[in-house]
Design a protein around this motif. Structure first.
Motif, PDB file in Angstrom:
ATOM      1  N   ALA A  14      -4.002   7.113  -8.567  1.00 20.97           N
ATOM      2  CA  ALA A  14      -3.549   8.168  -7.660  1.00 20.97           C
ATOM      3  C   ALA A  14      -4.667   8.564  -6.706  1.00 20.97           C
ATOM      4  CB  ALA A  14      -3.079   9.382  -8.457  1.00 20.97           C
ATOM      5  N   GLY A  15      -5.901   8.616  -7.207  1.00 27.15           N
ATOM      6  CA  GLY A  15      -7.041   8.928  -6.349  1.00 27.15           C
ATOM      7  C   GLY A  15      -7.257   7.862  -5.295  1.00 27.15           C
ATOM      8  N   ALA A  16      -7.147   6.592  -5.700  1.00 31.08           N
ATOM      9  CA  ALA A  16      -7.306   5.501  -4.744  1.00 31.08           C
ATOM     10  C   ALA A  16      -6.211   5.551  -3.681  1.00 31.08           C
ATOM     11  CB  ALA A  16      -7.274   4.159  -5.474  1.00 31.08           C
ATOM     12  N   ALA A  17      -4.981   5.856  -4.104  1.00 30.43           N
ATOM     13  CA  ALA A  17      -3.869   5.958  -3.154  1.00 30.43           C
ATOM     14  C   ALA A  17      -4.096   7.110  -2.177  1.00 30.43           C
ATOM     15  CB  ALA A  17      -2.559   6.146  -3.911  1.00 30.43           C
ATOM     16  N   ALA A  18      -4.599   8.242  -2.691  1.00 30.28           N
ATOM     17  CA  ALA A  18      -4.872   9.389  -1.820  1.00 30.28           C
ATOM     18  C   ALA A  18      -5.973   9.057  -0.816  1.00 30.28           C
ATOM     19  CB  ALA A  18      -5.262  10.596  -2.664  1.00 30.28           C
ATOM     20  N   LEU A  19      -6.981   8.311  -1.249  1.00 35.08           N
ATOM     21  CA  LEU A  19      -8.073   7.939  -0.340  1.00 35.08           C
ATOM     22  C   LEU A  19      -7.572   7.039   0.785  1.00 35.08           C
ATOM     23  CD1 LEU A  19     -11.036   7.300  -2.816  1.00 35.08           C
ATOM     24  CD2 LEU A  19     -10.782   9.184  -1.194  1.00 35.08           C
ATOM     25  N   THR A  20      -6.652   6.114   0.474  1.00 38.91           N
ATOM     26  CA  THR A  20      -6.105   5.267   1.543  1.00 38.91           C
ATOM     27  C   THR A  20      -5.299   6.086   2.532  1.00 38.91           C
ATOM     28  OG1 THR A  20      -4.095   4.723   0.278  1.00 38.91           O
ATOM     29  CG2 THR A  20      -6.007   3.272  -0.014  1.00 38.91           C
ATOM     30  N   THR A  21      -4.635   7.136   2.034  1.00 33.58           N
ATOM     31  CA  THR A  21      -3.887   8.024   2.935  1.00 33.58           C
ATOM     32  C   THR A  21      -4.830   8.743   3.884  1.00 33.58           C
ATOM     33  OG1 THR A  21      -2.187   8.362   1.237  1.00 33.58           O
ATOM     34  CG2 THR A  21      -2.275   9.951   3.028  1.00 33.58           C
ATOM     35  N   LEU A  22      -5.933   9.275   3.348  1.00 31.72           N
ATOM     36  CA  LEU A  22      -6.915   9.960   4.185  1.00 31.72           C
ATOM     37  C   LEU A  22      -7.550   9.003   5.185  1.00 31.72           C
ATOM     38  CD1 LEU A  22      -8.706  12.190   1.493  1.00 31.72           C
ATOM     39  CD2 LEU A  22      -7.057  12.909   3.224  1.00 31.72           C
ATOM     40  N   ARG A  23      -7.820   7.778   4.740  1.00 30.43           N
ATOM     41  CA  ARG A  23      -8.412   6.784   5.643  1.00 30.43           C
ATOM     42  C   ARG A  23      -7.472   6.481   6.799  1.00 30.43           C
ATOM     43  NH1 ARG A  23      -8.053   1.020   3.418  1.00 30.43           N
ATOM     44  NH2 ARG A  23      -5.937   1.508   4.145  1.00 30.43           N
ATOM     45  N   ASP A  24      -6.185   6.315   6.501  1.00 32.19           N
ATOM     46  CA  ASP A  24      -5.222   6.010   7.561  1.00 32.19           C
ATOM     47  C   ASP A  24      -5.093   7.182   8.541  1.00 32.19           C
ATOM     48  OD1 ASP A  24      -4.847   3.587   6.397  1.00 32.19           O
ATOM     49  OD2 ASP A  24      -2.862   4.013   5.584  1.00 32.19           O
ATOM     50  N   ARG A  25      -5.139   8.400   8.010  1.00 27.70           N
ATOM     51  CA  ARG A  25      -5.041   9.558   8.900  1.00 27.70           C
ATOM     52  C   ARG A  25      -6.248   9.648   9.818  1.00 27.70           C
ATOM     53  NH1 ARG A  25      -2.734  14.343   4.857  1.00 27.70           N
ATOM     54  NH2 ARG A  25      -0.631  13.472   4.609  1.00 27.70           N
ATOM     55  N   ARG A  26      -7.429   9.372   9.286  1.00 30.47           N
ATOM     56  CA  ARG A  26      -8.625   9.399  10.126  1.00 30.47           C
ATOM     57  C   ARG A  26      -8.576   8.309  11.183  1.00 30.47           C
ATOM     58  NH1 ARG A  26     -13.018  10.130   5.202  1.00 30.47           N
ATOM     59  NH2 ARG A  26     -12.580  12.343   4.779  1.00 30.47           N
ATOM     60  N   SER A  27      -8.103   7.129  10.788  1.00 30.29           N
ATOM     61  CA  SER A  27      -7.991   6.026  11.741  1.00 30.29           C
ATOM     62  C   SER A  27      -7.006   6.370  12.849  1.00 30.29           C
ATOM     63  CB  SER A  27      -7.545   4.747  11.026  1.00 30.29           C
ATOM     64  OG  SER A  27      -8.475   4.368  10.039  1.00 30.29           O
ATOM     65  N   ALA A  28      -5.903   7.040  12.478  1.00 28.15           N
ATOM     66  CA  ALA A  28      -4.905   7.439  13.459  1.00 28.15           C
ATOM     67  C   ALA A  28      -5.475   8.456  14.438  1.00 28.15           C
ATOM     68  CB  ALA A  28      -3.668   7.999  12.770  1.00 28.15           C
ATOM     69  N   ARG A  29      -6.314   9.399  13.934  1.00 25.37           N
ATOM     70  CA  ARG A  29      -6.906  10.393  14.821  1.00 25.37           C
ATOM     71  C   ARG A  29      -7.896   9.763  15.790  1.00 25.37           C
ATOM     72  NH1 ARG A  29      -6.999  13.948  10.186  1.00 25.37           N
ATOM     73  NH2 ARG A  29      -9.156  13.345   9.773  1.00 25.37           N
ATOM     74  N   VAL A  30      -8.646   8.767  15.272  1.00 21.63           N
ATOM     75  CA  VAL A  30      -9.611   8.084  16.136  1.00 21.63           C
ATOM     76  C   VAL A  30      -8.902   7.272  17.203  1.00 21.63           C
ATOM     77  CG1 VAL A  30     -11.389   6.284  16.191  1.00 21.63           C
ATOM     78  CG2 VAL A  30     -11.411   8.002  14.377  1.00 21.63           C
ATOM     79  N   ALA A  31      -7.771   6.647  16.815  1.00 22.99           N
ATOM     80  CA  ALA A  31      -7.034   5.784  17.744  1.00 22.99           C
ATOM     81  C   ALA A  31      -6.273   6.594  18.781  1.00 22.99           C
ATOM     82  CB  ALA A  31      -6.084   4.884  16.974  1.00 22.99           C
ATOM     83  N   THR A  32      -5.986   7.866  18.466  1.00 22.22           N
ATOM     84  CA  THR A  32      -5.230   8.694  19.418  1.00 22.22           C
ATOM     85  C   THR A  32      -6.158   9.210  20.519  1.00 22.22           C
ATOM     86  OG1 THR A  32      -3.755   9.414  17.654  1.00 22.22           O
ATOM     87  CG2 THR A  32      -3.797  10.740  19.665  1.00 22.22           C
ATOM     88  N   PRO A  33      -5.907   8.889  21.765  1.00 22.78           N
ATOM     89  CA  PRO A  33      -6.790   9.332  22.855  1.00 22.78           C
ATOM     90  C   PRO A  33      -6.712  10.833  23.041  1.00 22.78           C
ATOM     91  CG  PRO A  33      -4.813   8.313  23.745  1.00 22.78           C
ATOM     92  CD  PRO A  33      -4.785   8.093  22.256  1.00 22.78           C
ATOM     93  N   GLN A  34      -7.841  11.428  23.289  1.00 18.39           N
ATOM     94  CA  GLN A  34      -7.917  12.870  23.507  1.00 18.39           C
ATOM     95  C   GLN A  34      -7.544  13.198  24.947  1.00 18.39           C
ATOM     96  OE1 GLN A  34      -8.579  15.093  21.077  1.00 18.39           O
ATOM     97  NE2 GLN A  34      -8.670  13.363  19.637  1.00 18.39           N
ATOM     98  N   VAL A  35      -6.685  14.176  25.129  1.00 18.51           N
ATOM     99  CA  VAL A  35      -6.260  14.584  26.463  1.00 18.51           C
ATOM    100  C   VAL A  35      -7.160  15.727  26.930  1.00 18.51           C
ATOM    101  CG1 VAL A  35      -4.362  15.484  27.837  1.00 18.51           C
ATOM    102  CG2 VAL A  35      -3.906  13.923  25.944  1.00 18.51           C
ATOM    103  N   GLU A  36      -7.841  15.509  28.062  1.00 17.15           N
ATOM    104  CA  GLU A  36      -8.724  16.507  28.597  1.00 17.15           C
ATOM    105  C   GLU A  36      -7.968  17.494  29.466  1.00 17.15           C
ATOM    106  OE1 GLU A  36     -11.895  14.656  30.613  1.00 17.15           O
ATOM    107  OE2 GLU A  36     -12.669  13.592  28.868  1.00 17.15           O
ATOM    108  N   ASP A  37      -8.393  18.740  29.424  1.00 13.99           N
ATOM    109  CA  ASP A  37      -7.778  19.788  30.264  1.00 13.99           C
ATOM    110  C   ASP A  37      -8.177  19.580  31.720  1.00 13.99           C
ATOM    111  OD1 ASP A  37      -6.684  20.891  28.039  1.00 13.99           O
ATOM    112  OD2 ASP A  37      -8.362  22.271  27.691  1.00 13.99           O
ATOM    113  N   VAL A  65       0.833  -1.205   0.000  1.00 17.88           N
ATOM    114  CA  VAL A  65       0.000   0.000   0.000  1.00 17.88           C
ATOM    115  C   VAL A  65       0.864   1.249   0.000  1.00 17.88           C
ATOM    116  CG1 VAL A  65      -1.717   1.327   1.281  1.00 17.88           C
ATOM    117  CG2 VAL A  65      -1.957  -1.163   1.088  1.00 17.88           C
ATOM    118  N   SER A  66       1.902   1.269   0.844  1.00 16.33           N
ATOM    119  CA  SER A  66       2.802   2.427   0.879  1.00 16.33           C
ATOM    120  C   SER A  66       3.543   2.587  -0.441  1.00 16.33           C
ATOM    121  CB  SER A  66       3.804   2.277   2.027  1.00 16.33           C
ATOM    122  OG  SER A  66       3.150   2.321   3.283  1.00 16.33           O
ATOM    123  N   ALA A  67       3.998   1.473  -1.014  1.00 15.08           N
ATOM    124  CA  ALA A  67       4.687   1.532  -2.307  1.00 15.08           C
ATOM    125  C   ALA A  67       3.763   2.061  -3.394  1.00 15.08           C
ATOM    126  CB  ALA A  67       5.214   0.147  -2.681  1.00 15.08           C
ATOM    127  N   ALA A  68       2.480   1.657  -3.339  1.00 16.56           N
ATOM    128  CA  ALA A  68       1.517   2.138  -4.327  1.00 16.56           C
ATOM    129  C   ALA A  68       1.294   3.639  -4.185  1.00 16.56           C
ATOM    130  CB  ALA A  68       0.195   1.387  -4.171  1.00 16.56           C
TER     131      ALA A  68
END
Length: 321
Positions: free
Chosen positions: A298-321, A71-74
């Motif tokens: 290229a569009g499919a590759a860009a979509l996988t990049t966006l998907r991974d970024r969204r997954s990373a944001r969801v997986a990252t715990p939010q720190v409360e003030d 996927v990264s190579a693509a």
């Protein structure tokens, strides 16, 4: 220099538009004669060849002691490849280096992987083109106006084949890479490239050239019955056409150069006095399908990049003030 390349690219594009206008009857005849099934299968074959090239690049990178997922190579290859549509021959490599860096690769290794894949891919193209030389020579005999020029080009290819094969020997290829790194003032390789790595790159590149040739043959098959001989001619011609286009640095993505080689190869397979116009129409349709395939991948590759970024944001715990 950049301005000159842009002027040349515009001039080539203008010449192609003029050729289409002056031969519009034959070109439109070629397009109207293409069944949607042939066009769809041709697009699939082009995409299959692109995927094989990703595998060749990945094999090249692995032999340079770095490895990324498919996927990264693509992503690196498909998004970076859009740079080839700009005048000049470096933009695709610049984009691939940048996306390689984002994937955790040193820029120098991403660049080397592209250079090795290009060199060994050219070797595979010349080898595949050699298999089709008998058909291409027969086709050149049938052409009165450009037959002699085609034969000269084929003789040049025959001379280049042994040179390319020698350069593909791992020890020789390693020395060439070391020389390139010395010129670029980069650290040298700490190992010699392997036979297994070289053969994997050449093998995947050959698969890609066969797929690209099938892509062209499917389009020609919609206008005539080129048969097995036409299939070999399509594979060899497309391999040589794309190779020549890569080294036509003044033309974005080999614009105009690739079409000239393909027309010369297709004319003998097509019937009637309008064969040249029909062949030109097929060559233009081939380019249009490649542009579509580039955009889709290229569009499919860009979509996988966006998907991974969204997954990373969801997986990252939010720190409360």
């Amino acid at each position: 220099m950049t301005a000159l390349k842009i002027v040349l690219a515009v001039a080539i594009a203008g010449f192609m538009v003029y050729s289409v206008v002056t031969q519009w009857k034959q070109v439109s005849q070629a397009w109207l004669g293409l069944a949607w099934q042939s066009v769809a299968l041709s697009l699939v074959a082009a995409i299959a060849g692109m995927l094989a090239n990703v595998m060749a690049w990945r094999a090249s990178l692995k032999d340079l002691e770095h490895e990324v997922s498919f996927v990264s190579a693509a992503r690196i290859n498909f998004i970076g490849a859009l740079g080839k549509y700009l005048p000049g021959s470096v933009w695709a490599y610049v984009m691939q280096m940048e996306f390689g860096r984002r994937a955790g690769l040193p820029r120098a290794r991403a660049f080397l992987a592209s250079i090795v894949a290009l060199g060994l891919g050219t070797t595979a193209a010349l080898a595949v083109g050699t298999l089709a030389l008998p058909s291409l020579f027969d086709g050149a005999k049938a052409a009165e106006s450009y037959g002699s020029s085609v034969r000269v080009a084929l003789y040049i290819v025959m001379v280049l084949v042994p040179i390319a094969l020698i350069c593909a020997i791992p020890q020789v290829l390693t020395r060439l890479i070391q020389l390139l790194l010395r010129v670029l003032r980069r650290p040298p390789l700490t190992h010699t490239l392997s036979w297994g790595g070289v053969l994997r790159v050449v093998g995947w590149a050959a698969v890609g050239w066969v797929c690209f040739g099938i892509h062209l043959w499917l389009l020609a098959n919609a206008q005539a019955a080129p048969g097995v001989d036409g299939l070999f001619r399509s594979i060899g011609a497309f391999a040589l056409a794309l190779t020549v286009g890569v080294f036509a640095i003044f033309a974005p993505s080999g614009l105009g150069v690739r079409e000239a080689v393909l027309v010369a190869a297709l004319v003998p397979s097509l019937p009637g006095h309008n064969a040249a116009g029909i062949a030109y129409g097929i060559a233009l349709m081939s380019r249009m399908l490649f542009i579509l395939a580039d955009a889709l991948m290229a569009g499919a590759a860009a979509l996988t990049t966006l998907r991974d970024r969204r997954s990373a944001r969801v997986a990252t715990p939010q720190v409360e003030d």
